[in-house]
Design a protein around this motif. Structure first.
Motif, short mmCIF file in Angstrom:
data_model
loop_
_atom_site.label_atom_id
_atom_site.label_comp_id
_atom_site.label_asym_id
_atom_site.label_seq_id
_atom_site.Cartn_x
_atom_site.Cartn_y
_atom_site.Cartn_z
N ASP A 208 0.77 -1.35 0.06
CA ASP A 208 0.00 0.09 0.05
C ASP A 208 0.86 1.22 0.09
OD1 ASP A 208 -2.29 -1.51 0.07
OD2 ASP A 208 -2.87 -1.13 2.15
N GLN A 209 1.93 1.18 1.01
CA GLN A 209 2.64 2.29 0.87
C GLN A 209 3.34 2.80 -0.52
OE1 GLN A 209 5.31 2.20 4.43
NE2 GLN A 209 3.83 3.45 5.57
N LEU A 210 4.08 1.46 -1.18
CA LEU A 210 4.45 1.55 -2.43
C LEU A 210 3.82 2.26 -3.43
CD1 LEU A 210 6.58 -1.72 -2.55
CD2 LEU A 210 7.51 0.72 -2.08
N GLU A 211 2.41 1.76 -3.45
CA GLU A 211 1.41 2.26 -4.46
C GLU A 211 1.06 3.76 -4.00
OE1 GLU A 211 -3.02 1.24 -5.95
OE2 GLU A 211 -2.59 0.62 -3.93
N ASP A 212 1.25 3.94 -2.89
CA ASP A 212 0.98 5.67 -2.35
C ASP A 212 1.96 6.48 -3.04
OD1 ASP A 212 -1.60 4.82 -1.23
OD2 ASP A 212 -0.64 5.35 1.02
N ILE A 213 3.34 6.00 -2.94
CA ILE A 213 4.55 6.87 -3.27
C ILE A 213 4.39 6.82 -4.77
CG2 ILE A 213 7.14 6.51 -3.68
CD1 ILE A 213 7.13 5.17 -0.75
N GLU A 214 4.02 5.78 -5.54
CA GLU A 214 3.79 5.86 -6.99
C GLU A 214 3.01 6.86 -7.59
OE1 GLU A 214 4.52 5.24 -11.05
OE2 GLU A 214 6.02 4.93 -9.15
N LEU A 215 1.69 6.76 -6.54
CA LEU A 215 0.64 7.64 -7.21
C LEU A 215 1.03 9.15 -6.68
CD1 LEU A 215 -2.48 5.77 -5.68
CD2 LEU A 215 -1.74 6.15 -8.16
N ARG B 249 4.00 10.17 -6.98
CA ARG B 249 5.01 10.46 -7.91
C ARG B 249 4.29 11.02 -9.11
NH1 ARG B 249 6.82 8.98 -12.41
NH2 ARG B 249 5.91 6.89 -12.41
N LEU B 250 3.30 10.28 -9.73
CA LEU B 250 2.56 10.61 -10.88
C LEU B 250 1.73 11.95 -10.72
CD1 LEU B 250 0.88 7.23 -11.51
CD2 LEU B 250 2.41 8.62 -12.89
N VAL B 251 1.19 12.24 -9.41
CA VAL B 251 0.73 13.66 -9.25
C VAL B 251 1.72 14.81 -9.46
CG1 VAL B 251 -0.26 14.77 -7.53
CG2 VAL B 251 -1.07 12.68 -7.78
N GLU B 252 2.77 14.39 -8.85
CA GLU B 252 3.93 15.51 -9.18
C GLU B 252 4.36 15.74 -10.69
OE1 GLU B 252 5.69 17.83 -7.20
OE2 GLU B 252 4.02 17.56 -5.68
N ASN C 13 1.57 19.99 -13.56
CA ASN C 13 1.48 21.23 -14.26
C ASN C 13 1.20 20.96 -15.76
OD1 ASN C 13 2.74 22.65 -12.28
ND2 ASN C 13 4.69 22.07 -12.56
N GLN C 14 0.60 19.86 -15.96
CA GLN C 14 0.09 19.36 -17.45
C GLN C 14 -1.06 20.54 -17.78
OE1 GLN C 14 -0.89 15.46 -17.51
NE2 GLN C 14 1.18 14.75 -18.00
N LYS C 15 -1.16 20.58 -18.77
CA LYS C 15 -2.36 21.49 -19.36
C LYS C 15 -3.65 20.86 -19.06
CE LYS C 15 -4.43 23.49 -23.62
NZ LYS C 15 -4.26 23.72 -25.22
N GLU C 16 -4.54 21.55 -18.64
CA GLU C 16 -6.13 20.88 -18.35
C GLU C 16 -6.87 21.01 -19.45
OE1 GLU C 16 -7.87 22.49 -14.92
OE2 GLU C 16 -6.15 22.59 -13.77
#
Length: 84
Positions: free
Chosen positions: A57-64, A66-69, A73-76
């Protein structure tokens, strides 16, 4: 030079003792990881399923996170839910 290996658990057992009664080792570990040693070197770590699930679960949270970061800044692109 001596062969020194870190043991990343507070408890350890021999592979021979582990093979005799794996569930007793897990029980004696009290919910914590137990290092299983082969010739005084860690061969593997035995962890209860709840600990393993928490690690995943923690590894998945870390990956998520990272994806959010990575994407913050991507164009909406506007989307109308009725169009979906």
């Amino acid at each position: 030079m001596p062969n020194v290996h870190p043991v990343l658990a507070d408890m350890a057992t021999s592979i021979s003792e582990f093979k005799k009664n794996p569930m007793a080792v897990i029980h004696q570990g009290g919910g914590q990881p137990v290092a299983v040693l082969n010739r005084n070197e860690p061969a593997f770590y035995c962890v209860p399923s709840v600990v393993w699930e928490a690690v995943l679960d923690q590894l998945e949270d870390i990956e998520l996170a990272r994806l959010v970061e990575e994407r913050k800044n991507q164009k909406e692109i506007p989307v109308d839910l009725d169009d979906l």
